[in-house]
Enzyme design. Sequence first.
Site, PDB file in Angstrom:
ATOM      1  CD  GLU A 121      -2.636  13.092  14.243  1.00 52.53           C
ATOM      2  OE1 GLU A 121      -3.763  13.430  14.610  1.00 52.53           O
ATOM      3  OE2 GLU A 121      -2.433  12.396  13.241  1.00 52.53           O
ATOM      4  CB  CYS A 134       5.292   6.218  13.230  1.00 55.44           C
ATOM      5  SG  CYS A 134       5.341   7.206  11.747  1.00 55.44           S
ATOM      6  CB  CYS A 141       5.939  18.467   4.937  1.00 57.20           C
ATOM      7  SG  CYS A 141       7.390  17.816   4.081  1.00 57.20           S
ATOM      8  CB  CYS A 145       5.012  13.822  -1.790  1.00 60.90           C
ATOM      9  SG  CYS A 145       6.759  14.104  -1.397  1.00 60.90           S
ATOM     10  CB  CYS A 148       2.287  12.847   1.254  1.00 66.85           C
ATOM     11  SG  CYS A 148       2.587  13.198   2.992  1.00 66.85           S
ATOM     12  N   GLY A 193       6.574  15.535   8.283  1.00 68.04           N
ATOM     13  CA  GLY A 193       7.782  16.317   8.056  1.00 68.04           C
ATOM     14  C   GLY A 193       8.907  15.574   7.372  1.00 68.04           C
ATOM     15  CB  SER A 225      11.488   7.713   6.120  1.00 68.03           C
ATOM     16  OG  SER A 225      10.921   7.799   4.826  1.00 68.03           O
ATOM     17  CB  CYS A 367       2.144   6.200   5.506  1.00 69.04           C
ATOM     18  SG  CYS A 367       2.931   4.741   6.048  1.00 69.04           S
TER      19      CYS A 367
HETATM   20  N1  SAH Z   1       9.184  13.052   4.718  1.00 62.65           N
HETATM   21  C1  SAH Z   1       9.741  11.775   4.863  1.00 62.65           C
HETATM   22  C2  SAH Z   1       9.184  10.990   6.032  1.00 62.65           C
HETATM   23  C3  SAH Z   1       7.697  11.088   6.291  1.00 62.65           C
HETATM   24  S1  SAH Z   1       6.630  10.284   5.149  1.00 62.65           S
HETATM   25  C4  SAH Z   1       9.576  10.987   3.581  1.00 62.65           C
HETATM   26  O1  SAH Z   1       8.895  11.453   2.688  1.00 62.65           O
HETATM   27  O2  SAH Z   1      10.189   9.932   3.472  1.00 62.65           O
HETATM   28  C5  SAH Z   1       6.802   8.562   5.554  1.00 62.65           C
HETATM   29  C6  SAH Z   1       6.447   7.624   4.415  1.00 62.65           C
HETATM   30  O3  SAH Z   1       5.019   7.611   4.185  1.00 62.65           O
HETATM   31  C7  SAH Z   1       7.073   8.025   3.092  1.00 62.65           C
HETATM   32  O4  SAH Z   1       7.586   6.911   2.417  1.00 62.65           O
HETATM   33  C8  SAH Z   1       5.897   8.586   2.369  1.00 62.65           C
HETATM   34  O5  SAH Z   1       6.143   8.581   0.990  1.00 62.65           O
HETATM   35  C9  SAH Z   1       4.779   7.673   2.796  1.00 62.65           C
HETATM   36  N2  SAH Z   1       3.437   8.197   2.532  1.00 62.65           N
HETATM   37  C10 SAH Z   1       3.036   9.472   2.564  1.00 62.65           C
HETATM   38  N3  SAH Z   1       1.709   9.560   2.260  1.00 62.65           N
HETATM   39  C11 SAH Z   1       1.272   8.308   2.025  1.00 62.65           C
HETATM   40  C12 SAH Z   1       0.007   7.754   1.693  1.00 62.65           C
HETATM   41  N4  SAH Z   1      -1.070   8.522   1.534  1.00 62.65           N
HETATM   42  N5  SAH Z   1      -0.081   6.416   1.524  1.00 62.65           N
HETATM   43  C13 SAH Z   1       1.008   5.639   1.710  1.00 62.65           C
HETATM   44  N6  SAH Z   1       2.230   6.104   2.049  1.00 62.65           N
HETATM   45  C14 SAH Z   1       2.374   7.434   2.202  1.00 62.65           C
HETATM   46 FE1  SF4 Z   2       6.638  14.258   0.928  1.00 60.56          FE
HETATM   47 FE2  SF4 Z   2       7.383  13.102   3.250  1.00 60.56          FE
HETATM   48 FE3  SF4 Z   2       6.730  15.738   3.181  1.00 60.56          FE
HETATM   49 FE4  SF4 Z   2       4.834  13.881   2.871  1.00 60.56          FE
HETATM   50  S1  SF4 Z   2       6.064  14.220   4.707  1.00 60.56           S
HETATM   51  S2  SF4 Z   2       5.112  15.776   1.632  1.00 60.56           S
HETATM   52  S3  SF4 Z   2       5.942  12.274   1.763  1.00 60.56           S
HETATM   53  S4  SF4 Z   2       8.462  14.763   2.120  1.00 60.56           S
END
Ligand code: SAH
Ligand code: SF4
Length: 389
Positions: A121, A134, A141, A145, A148, A193, A225, A367
């Site tokens: 997406e 974005c 991934c 986290c 996420c 990712g 990021s 996000c």
């Molecule tokens: N993998 C990279 C980039 C993709 S995530 C990273 O982790 O930075 C992009 C951003 O969205 C990151 O800051 C991530 O922590 C945030 N994010 C992921 N899931 C989220 C959620 N459910 N609510 C708010 N922010 C979120």
């Molecule tokens: Fe963590 Fe970014 Fe991967 Fe989501 S996309 S699991 S925030 S590293």
Amino acid sequence: MTLLDISRNLDIPPQPAPAAAKPSLVGLTRARLGEALASVGVAERQIKMRSGQLNHWIHNRGATSFDEMTSVSKDLRILLADAFTLGRPEIVSEQISSDGTRKWLLRMPAQGPRTRPAEIETVYIPEEGRGTLCVSSQVGCTLTCSFCHTGTQVLVRNLTAAEIVAQLIVARDRLGDWDGGRFVTNIVFMGMGEPLYNLDAVRDAIAVIADGEGLGIGRRKITVSTSGVVPEMRRLGEETGAQLAISLHAVRDDLRNELVPINRKYPIAELLDACRTYPGASNARRITFEYVMLKGVNDSPADARELVRLLSGMPAKINLIPFNPWPGSPHECSDWATIERFSEIVFRAGYASPVRTPRGRDISAACGQLKSETQRMRAKEREALAAAE
Ligand code: SAH
Ligand code: SF4
């Protein structure tokens, strides 16, 4: 909020033929365009000039057919059309939020005989005076986290550089944005990712996107990021000149180990050291620290004070992100008053601390929600189908 899903009556141009067919030139670096030209017999001494022409037509003008390329000789256009296409990834769906945010589900062709097409997406977020796209860098991934939703999906594969660029091409097509590029002005690698686990492709994609004679979005308007892949951060700065954003989310290692498990490998102190030496960081080019607000987890005034202490002396911006819940997520978003109190402490310490406005919530374009909703809808559709049989 109203949700306009126009995916069923989209006026989508003819889609490229299936995987086994001719490869597309869309999204390729100048070097790869050069290889393509050499493969159809273009002489070595002409490659540089011809790949510049292709880059212009494909990435600056948005050409969808070789016939449009009037500065390219007719013979060469025929040779190219025999061997290649200007196909885009297939648009599976397009959703438009009531706030103007748009989300596309794109299907990338399979990469080889035993692989399947991959779906990712891309989200467009219009704001006053600018528009941010974005983009995703991987399908799924490898990291997990806790807040996420992408992290609950397995990694299917890395995207190629061309597939990353193609997300911008599709956005420009759909927004009618080839004439001067006024709509998409900024790129953030904040989709699905971890970009630093696919850095070669991200680097090449940024080269194509930032090319002044092509897509023309400057490197300072491109932000990558990362969850904190420390060993790759220097290379990101040196090889791309992109802006850096760090998904910090916690100020103590014990908590960050839980929220962002890569912290067990590269703890906060190492991560911040890598930020301090990030090539090109300065007061004019600050590093963004993303901090997702999780109720009762990381949102106390003490957390805010520690955040400020940790970042002191660093050219930093702090971006507070209200948590976007997803079905089954183990967290809740902090209360608004708590977010304001947190933001106030950060602000008084001299940092800009904008709270990211949730956008496109009605289409799950926020996000961490990418792709998952679609998978859920699919599952529901499957159930509905099964019930109907
Ligand atoms: N993998 C990279 C980039 C993709 S995530 C990273 O982790 O930075 C992009 C951003 O969205 C990151 O800051 C991530 O922590 C945030 N994010 C992921 N899931 C989220 C959620 N459910 N609510 C708010 N922010 C979120
Ligand atoms: Fe963590 Fe970014 Fe991967 Fe989501 S996309 S699991 S925030 S590293």
